[in-house]
Write a protein that holds these residues in place. Structure first.
Motif, PDB file in Angstrom:
ATOM      1  N   GLN A 184       0.793  -1.222   0.000  1.00 50.57           N
ATOM      2  CA  GLN A 184       0.000   0.000   0.000  1.00 50.57           C
ATOM      3  C   GLN A 184       0.831   1.280   0.000  1.00 50.57           C
ATOM      4  OE1 GLN A 184      -2.836   0.358   3.178  1.00 50.57           O
ATOM      5  NE2 GLN A 184      -4.384   0.669   1.602  1.00 50.57           N
ATOM      6  N   ASP A 185       1.931   1.242   0.715  1.00 49.22           N
ATOM      7  CA  ASP A 185       2.705   2.470   0.848  1.00 49.22           C
ATOM      8  C   ASP A 185       3.732   2.655  -0.258  1.00 49.22           C
ATOM      9  OD1 ASP A 185       1.328   3.194   3.107  1.00 49.22           O
ATOM     10  OD2 ASP A 185       2.599   1.912   4.359  1.00 49.22           O
ATOM     11  N   ILE A 186       3.825   1.694  -1.157  1.00 48.39           N
ATOM     12  CA  ILE A 186       4.833   1.823  -2.209  1.00 48.39           C
ATOM     13  C   ILE A 186       4.193   2.500  -3.415  1.00 48.39           C
ATOM     14  CG2 ILE A 186       6.457   0.574  -3.685  1.00 48.39           C
ATOM     15  CD1 ILE A 186       6.418  -1.659  -1.566  1.00 48.39           C
ATOM     16  N   ASP A 187       4.726   3.675  -3.755  1.00 49.76           N
ATOM     17  CA  ASP A 187       4.109   4.455  -4.822  1.00 49.76           C
ATOM     18  C   ASP A 187       4.871   4.246  -6.126  1.00 49.76           C
ATOM     19  OD1 ASP A 187       2.560   6.204  -6.187  1.00 49.76           O
ATOM     20  OD2 ASP A 187       3.585   7.997  -5.444  1.00 49.76           O
ATOM     21  N   ASP A 188       4.687   3.078  -6.707  1.00 44.70           N
ATOM     22  CA  ASP A 188       5.393   2.771  -7.945  1.00 44.70           C
ATOM     23  C   ASP A 188       4.395   2.146  -8.915  1.00 44.70           C
ATOM     24  OD1 ASP A 188       6.771   1.576  -9.989  1.00 44.70           O
ATOM     25  OD2 ASP A 188       8.382   0.781  -8.740  1.00 44.70           O
ATOM     26  N   PRO A 189       4.071   2.860 -10.006  1.00 49.63           N
ATOM     27  CA  PRO A 189       3.022   2.358 -10.897  1.00 49.63           C
ATOM     28  C   PRO A 189       3.324   0.974 -11.462  1.00 49.63           C
ATOM     29  CG  PRO A 189       4.144   4.288 -11.849  1.00 49.63           C
ATOM     30  CD  PRO A 189       4.644   4.124 -10.458  1.00 49.63           C
ATOM     31  N   LEU A 190       4.611   0.707 -11.692  1.00 48.72           N
ATOM     32  CA  LEU A 190       4.982  -0.584 -12.258  1.00 48.72           C
ATOM     33  C   LEU A 190       4.687  -1.704 -11.264  1.00 48.72           C
ATOM     34  CD1 LEU A 190       6.267  -0.924 -15.062  1.00 48.72           C
ATOM     35  CD2 LEU A 190       8.381  -1.551 -13.878  1.00 48.72           C
ATOM     36  N   LEU A 191       5.025  -1.396 -10.005  1.00 46.16           N
ATOM     37  CA  LEU A 191       4.813  -2.385  -8.967  1.00 46.16           C
ATOM     38  C   LEU A 191       3.327  -2.608  -8.722  1.00 46.16           C
ATOM     39  CD1 LEU A 191       7.169  -3.716  -7.587  1.00 46.16           C
ATOM     40  CD2 LEU A 191       6.641  -2.405  -5.545  1.00 46.16           C
ATOM     41  N   SER A 192       2.562  -1.516  -8.802  1.00 52.80           N
ATOM     42  CA  SER A 192       1.133  -1.685  -8.542  1.00 52.80           C
ATOM     43  C   SER A 192       0.494  -2.472  -9.689  1.00 52.80           C
ATOM     44  CB  SER A 192       0.444  -0.343  -8.318  1.00 52.80           C
ATOM     45  OG  SER A 192       0.208   0.296  -9.531  1.00 52.80           O
ATOM     46  N   GLU A 193       1.051  -2.333 -10.885  1.00 53.79           N
ATOM     47  CA  GLU A 193       0.591  -3.129 -12.024  1.00 53.79           C
ATOM     48  C   GLU A 193       0.855  -4.611 -11.734  1.00 53.79           C
ATOM     49  OE1 GLU A 193      -1.235  -3.684 -15.505  1.00 53.79           O
ATOM     50  OE2 GLU A 193      -1.129  -1.839 -14.351  1.00 53.79           O
ATOM     51  N   ARG A 194       2.049  -4.877 -11.200  1.00 53.72           N
ATOM     52  CA  ARG A 194       2.399  -6.261 -10.851  1.00 53.72           C
ATOM     53  C   ARG A 194       1.492  -6.797  -9.741  1.00 53.72           C
ATOM     54  NH1 ARG A 194       5.443  -6.233 -15.079  1.00 53.72           N
ATOM     55  NH2 ARG A 194       3.280  -6.496 -15.668  1.00 53.72           N
ATOM     56  N   MET A 195       1.104  -5.880  -8.842  1.00 53.33           N
ATOM     57  CA  MET A 195       0.197  -6.271  -7.769  1.00 53.33           C
ATOM     58  C   MET A 195      -1.110  -6.785  -8.340  1.00 53.33           C
ATOM     59  SD  MET A 195       0.481  -6.614  -4.720  1.00 53.33           S
ATOM     60  CE  MET A 195      -1.207  -6.569  -4.139  1.00 53.33           C
ATOM     61  N   HIS A 196      -1.571  -6.102  -9.404  1.00 52.69           N
ATOM     62  CA  HIS A 196      -2.785  -6.536 -10.094  1.00 52.69           C
ATOM     63  C   HIS A 196      -2.629  -7.978 -10.548  1.00 52.69           C
ATOM     64  CE1 HIS A 196      -5.606  -3.376 -10.401  1.00 52.69           C
ATOM     65  NE2 HIS A 196      -4.782  -2.502 -10.925  1.00 52.69           N
ATOM     66  N   ASP A 197      -1.450  -8.268 -11.110  1.00 52.43           N
ATOM     67  CA  ASP A 197      -1.213  -9.620 -11.606  1.00 52.43           C
ATOM     68  C   ASP A 197      -1.283 -10.633 -10.473  1.00 52.43           C
ATOM     69  OD1 ASP A 197      -0.838  -8.518 -14.064  1.00 52.43           O
ATOM     70  OD2 ASP A 197       1.346  -8.450 -13.912  1.00 52.43           O
ATOM     71  N   LEU A 198      -0.655 -10.266  -9.360  1.00 55.75           N
ATOM     72  CA  LEU A 198      -0.644 -11.181  -8.230  1.00 55.75           C
ATOM     73  C   LEU A 198      -2.066 -11.368  -7.695  1.00 55.75           C
ATOM     74  CD1 LEU A 198       0.928 -12.942  -6.316  1.00 55.75           C
ATOM     75  CD2 LEU A 198       1.387 -10.972  -4.894  1.00 55.75           C
ATOM     76  N   GLU A 199      -2.829 -10.273  -7.683  1.00 52.11           N
ATOM     77  CA  GLU A 199      -4.211 -10.372  -7.216  1.00 52.11           C
ATOM     78  C   GLU A 199      -5.023 -11.272  -8.135  1.00 52.11           C
ATOM     79  OE1 GLU A 199      -6.405  -7.826  -5.278  1.00 52.11           O
ATOM     80  OE2 GLU A 199      -4.749  -7.048  -4.091  1.00 52.11           O
ATOM     81  N   ASP A 200      -4.810 -11.091  -9.440  1.00 53.22           N
ATOM     82  CA  ASP A 200      -5.506 -11.936 -10.412  1.00 53.22           C
ATOM     83  C   ASP A 200      -5.225 -13.398 -10.138  1.00 53.22           C
ATOM     84  OD1 ASP A 200      -6.727 -10.021 -11.817  1.00 53.22           O
ATOM     85  OD2 ASP A 200      -5.518 -10.207 -13.642  1.00 53.22           O
ATOM     86  N   LEU A 201      -3.965 -13.662  -9.876  1.00 52.17           N
ATOM     87  CA  LEU A 201      -3.541 -15.035  -9.687  1.00 52.17           C
ATOM     88  C   LEU A 201      -4.089 -15.598  -8.377  1.00 52.17           C
ATOM     89  CD1 LEU A 201      -1.835 -16.545 -11.645  1.00 52.17           C
ATOM     90  CD2 LEU A 201       0.126 -16.180 -10.178  1.00 52.17           C
ATOM     91  N   SER A 202      -4.067 -14.758  -7.366  1.00 57.92           N
ATOM     92  CA  SER A 202      -4.576 -15.167  -6.075  1.00 57.92           C
ATOM     93  C   SER A 202      -6.072 -15.470  -6.186  1.00 57.92           C
ATOM     94  CB  SER A 202      -4.321 -14.027  -5.102  1.00 57.92           C
ATOM     95  OG  SER A 202      -4.391 -14.448  -3.801  1.00 57.92           O
ATOM     96  N   ASN A 203      -6.792 -14.637  -6.938  1.00 56.69           N
ATOM     97  CA  ASN A 203      -8.219 -14.883  -7.152  1.00 56.69           C
ATOM     98  C   ASN A 203      -8.433 -16.173  -7.921  1.00 56.69           C
ATOM     99  OD1 ASN A 203      -8.976 -12.574  -5.833  1.00 56.69           O
ATOM    100  ND2 ASN A 203      -8.948 -11.311  -7.678  1.00 56.69           N
ATOM    101  N   ARG A 204      -7.550 -16.414  -8.875  1.00 58.61           N
ATOM    102  CA  ARG A 204      -7.656 -17.649  -9.655  1.00 58.61           C
ATOM    103  C   ARG A 204      -7.493 -18.864  -8.735  1.00 58.61           C
ATOM    104  NH1 ARG A 204      -6.714 -19.533 -15.094  1.00 58.61           N
ATOM    105  NH2 ARG A 204      -6.777 -17.388 -15.789  1.00 58.61           N
ATOM    106  N   LEU A 205      -6.505 -18.778  -7.837  1.00 57.75           N
ATOM    107  CA  LEU A 205      -6.250 -19.874  -6.906  1.00 57.75           C
ATOM    108  C   LEU A 205      -7.473 -20.090  -6.003  1.00 57.75           C
ATOM    109  CD1 LEU A 205      -3.895 -21.773  -6.186  1.00 57.75           C
ATOM    110  CD2 LEU A 205      -3.218 -20.149  -4.435  1.00 57.75           C
ATOM    111  N   LEU A 206      -8.053 -18.976  -5.576  1.00 61.62           N
ATOM    112  CA  LEU A 206      -9.252 -19.055  -4.731  1.00 61.62           C
ATOM    113  C   LEU A 206     -10.400 -19.737  -5.465  1.00 61.62           C
ATOM    114  CD1 LEU A 206     -10.058 -15.747  -2.807  1.00 61.62           C
ATOM    115  CD2 LEU A 206      -9.977 -18.064  -1.940  1.00 61.62           C
TER     116      LEU A 206
END
Ligand code: PEP
Ligand code: MG
Length: 754
Positions: A291-313
């Motif tokens: 949350q505290d990391i203000d890096d657009p590239l990283l937040s884009e990657r976060m989206h990917d991880l969230e997608d994957l986590s949702n897929r696993l769920l």
């Protein structure tokens, strides 16, 4: 404290399990929960705050004064508790040193120095806060914070089940009230419907495991399946821009095989959580850390991880299908990060009212298909997937490129009035469909439609249209997983011809390459810097002549006994047209020799969409039977403005004098050579633009089907002679605001612009 790894968390969970299973009021359960946590963690204070009517209320405490329960209240963002409810985890040795600290004397908390707290989250929204305090100043260990998070997760189930907060899903989103978000208009139109996620989000119902080993087996199985899926995705050919697609897949793969991720989920299972809860618990932890990391590239990657986590769920909970596979129950506004054309076509069109994307671009395949089936689309809606909950009402204003989430009654009624008006207007205009497009001074304008979807062949609505002026044959290639062979192509063309009956169909040979890359033609994806100006359309077809020959044969066979009208995209020089025509003629010769049925006649046309061809009209016009102007590509090449770049979407106007002068020159030259010209880009489907086109001498249009009614209404109210005079004047001395001048003129002359 201190806490010995996950075993204490497990001890708490067992205790929580017992408390939740026993009878009793929700309040009495919470009172026992705080005692339990305080004891297990060796903590002097443990408190639970819950969000009610937008305010965090102290609901239960061990260690603070009991009189403060239901009395101490903090707003979201207020004090340490309010800060945590905004999604932060706090771990402070000296609470009073924190800038957000708000002292509440009724609690008697002045004795306590250290403070740690985590949000209690349900469906990604905070519904409360769990906090512990200690007299001696100290920082809590990571393992203790994680134990708190685990407990908070189980508490969220208890709280939602007991309905202690208004509605089980109460939280940040709901308390935020109506929300307007603006994006990029991709396909115009208005719609109202309920939010449905293309890929559904799983609500974790059970958090405490009955059998830890069984949960571990489930999560292992899910990991195996997810990795298999990702590997298959990377192997299989899929739709979409392949460069971007591959990049996403690479990141997915990296996360899918990340040992750290699976280890953390395993640890969460050790502490007594179910597989679902463990996955979500780790997801929450990552989210909080990022949350505290203000890096657009990283937040884009976060989206990917969230997608994957949702897929696993979804895998672990057995809810794998997309919303299309489950089926739509109501009028639906579909929400996705991005969508392919084939995925879009899986939805029930009667229920699918609009599509909202976090990504998306004007010329993506999915946008072209959505436009063809008249589904409004808005793209680039930042974080839309986290701003709305499934089932919430959404108003979509595709014309303005904005959406209203959770509208109140006044907003809905205002919107419905506008929607009804727009329906009424459309119905009035639709009545004009069957009437001929003749101007008030007697000029007959031909209005044809653009088509291309294979599945549309069976219900092509040609009522009121004079034929199909542009059949984009590449759509069949785009929505296929493999290259469609000659027979498959021929079947489609025969269907389209049969459906059109007596009306003409102009087939355009494939315009693939560039942004319309086909995954199964691997060597096409050389990641050109400017794909629209790259190896595409006729350039590619001439070099890949096997492909073009197969298409020629399919078109010739499908048109046996009839007139075949065929045109070539992106002709830049007359010789390219000659070459393409010769290739067709060779196939005609072959067909003749094979004694197969031949078309009665073949008419060959060139698409003028690259400016260079306009300089060669004296050579080209005697060669062709007709000319077709593609204003989509022509505009991007005239202005050197990428048609796929949303930043340029509104910069250059189709009504700019540069375009109108250019088109007029071409129209004049073609008239002098007696060659018919049709305008088939998106421009001609808009009434004001179509009016200007008539003003510069155009008489034949091929447009998006939804434009037939509005363009006819305009034509039937227009004096073409007067429009020509006006355009001559305006183009001789162009005003800066051409659109405004034309709109004013239309209004003064009662031209129906809609
Ligand atoms: C055009 O470029 O205007 C056109 C009609 O072709 P497409 O949009 O398919 O490139
Ligand atoms: Mg084009």
């Amino acid at each position: 404290m201190p806490l010995s790894a996950s075993s204490s968390a497990r001890e708490i969970l067992t205790g929580l399990h017992d408390i939740m299973a026993k009878r009793g009021s929700a309040q009495s359960k919470l009172d026992r929960v705080v005692d339990l946590i305080a004891a297990a963690m060796g903590s002097e204070v443990c408190s639970i705050y819950l969000l009610r009517d937008n305010v965090l209320e102290l609901f239960a405490t061990h260690g603070l004064r009991k009189e403060a329960v239901h009395v101490t209240k903090l707003r979201m963002g207020e004090g340490l508790v309010g800060t945590i409810a905004e999604g932060r985890i706090l771990n402070l040795a000296e609470a009073a040193d924190h800038p957000a600290f708000a002292y509440r004397p009724e609690t008697g908390e002045e004795r306590f120095h250290s403070f740690a707290g985590v949000p209690i989250v349900r469906l990604e929204s905070a519904i409360g806060v769990l906090a512990v305090q200690h007299a001696e100043p100290r920082i809590y260990q990571n393992v203790e914070i994680e134990a708190l998070q685990t407990v908070a997760m189980v508490l969220s189930e208890l709280i939602a089940g007991a309905r202690l907060v208004d509605g089980a899903r109460r939280g940040r989103l709901r308390s935020a009230g109506p929300l307007r978000i603006s994006g990029l208009k991709l396909v115009a139109g208005m719609a109202k419907g309920q939010a449905v996620f293309h890929e559904q989000r799983v609500i974790v119902e059970h958090t405490v495991a009955d059998d830890v080993e069984a949960e571990r087996t489930r999560v292992y199985g899910a990991f195996r399946k997810m990795r298999e899926q990702i590997d298959n995705m990377a192997r299989e050919t899929e739709f979409g821009s392949i460069g971007e697609h591959q990049e996403i897949l690479e990141t997915y793969r990296m996360f899918a095989y990340d040992e750290g991720w699976s280890r953390r989920i395993n640890e969460a299972i050790d502490s007594g959580l179910t597989a679902e809860a463990a996955i979500e618990r780790v997801q929450q932890r990552t989210r909080a850390r990022m949350q505290d990391i203000d890096d657009p590239l990283l937040s884009e990657r976060m989206h990917d991880l969230e997608d994957l986590s949702n897929r696993l769920l979804r895998i672990v909970s057995g809810r794998m299908g997309t919303a299309a596979q489950v089926g739509l129950a109501h009028d639906t506004v579909l929400i996705a990060r991005n969508l392919g054309p084939a995925e879009l076509l899986e939805y029930d069109r009667r229920r699918l009212k609009a599509v909202l994307l976090e990504e998306g671009s004007l010329t993506s395949h999915m946008t072209i298909v959505a436009r063809a089936i008249s589904v409004p689309v808005i793209g680039r809606l930042h974080d839309i997937r986290h701003s709305v909950e499934e089932g919430e009402t959404i108003l979509v204003d595709g014309d303005a490129g904005s959406v209203m989430i959770r509208p109140n009654r006044a907003l809905v009624s205002g919107f419905e009035q506008r929607l009804a008006m727009s329906h009424k207007r459309r119905a009035q205009i639709e009545q004009l469909r069957p009437l001929p497009a003749i101007t008030t001074d007697g000029l007959k304008v031909s209005v044809m439609i653009n088509a291309g979807l294979a599945e549309d062949a069976s219900h092509l609505d040609l009522s009121g249209a004079d034929g199909i002026g542009l059949f984009r044959t590449e759509f069949q290639f785009l929505v296929s997983a493999t290259l469609p062979g000659r027979e498959r192509q021929q079947r489609l063309y025969s269907k389209v011809i049969a459906q059109a009956g007596d009306k003409p169909v102009v087939f355009r040979t494939v315009d693939i390459g560039g942004d319309k890359a086909l995954p199964y033609l691997a060597d096409m994806h050389d990641e050109a810097e400017n794909p629209a100006m790259g190896w595409r359309a006729l350039r590619l077809s001439l070099e890949r002549s096997t492909l073009m020959k197969a298409q020629a044969r399919a078109l010739i066979d499908a048109s046996a006994g009839r007139v075949l009208k065929v045109m070539f995209p992106m002709v830049c020089e007359p010789w390219e047209f000659e070459e393409a025509k010769a290739l067709f003629e060779e196939q005609v010769e072959w067909t003749r020799k094979a004694k197969r049925g031949l078309p009665k006649k073949i008419e060959y046309g060139a698409m003028l969409e690259v400016p260079s061809l306009a300089e060669m009209l004296d050579i080209l016009l005697p060669m062709v039977d007709f000319l077709s102007i593609g204003t989509n590509d022509l505009t991007q090449f005239l202005f050197a403005a990428d048609r796929a770049d949303p930043r340029l979407a509104q910069r250059y106007d189709w009504l700019s004098p540069a375009i109108l002068r250019f088109l007029k020159r071409v129209l004049d030259a073609a008239r002098a050579a007696d060659v018919p010209v049709r305008i088939c880009g998106e421009m001609a489907g808009r009434p004001l633009e179509a009016m200007a086109l008539i003003g510069i001498g155009a008489e034949n249009f091929s447009i998006t089907p939804a434009g037939v009614g509005p363009v006819k209404a305009m034509v039937r109210s227009l004096d073409a002679g007067a429009a020509r005079k006006r355009l001559d004047k305006l183009l001789a001395k162009p005003p800066r605001e051409m659109r405004k001048s034309l709109a004013d003129w239309a209004r003064r002359h009662s031209v129906t612009i809609g």
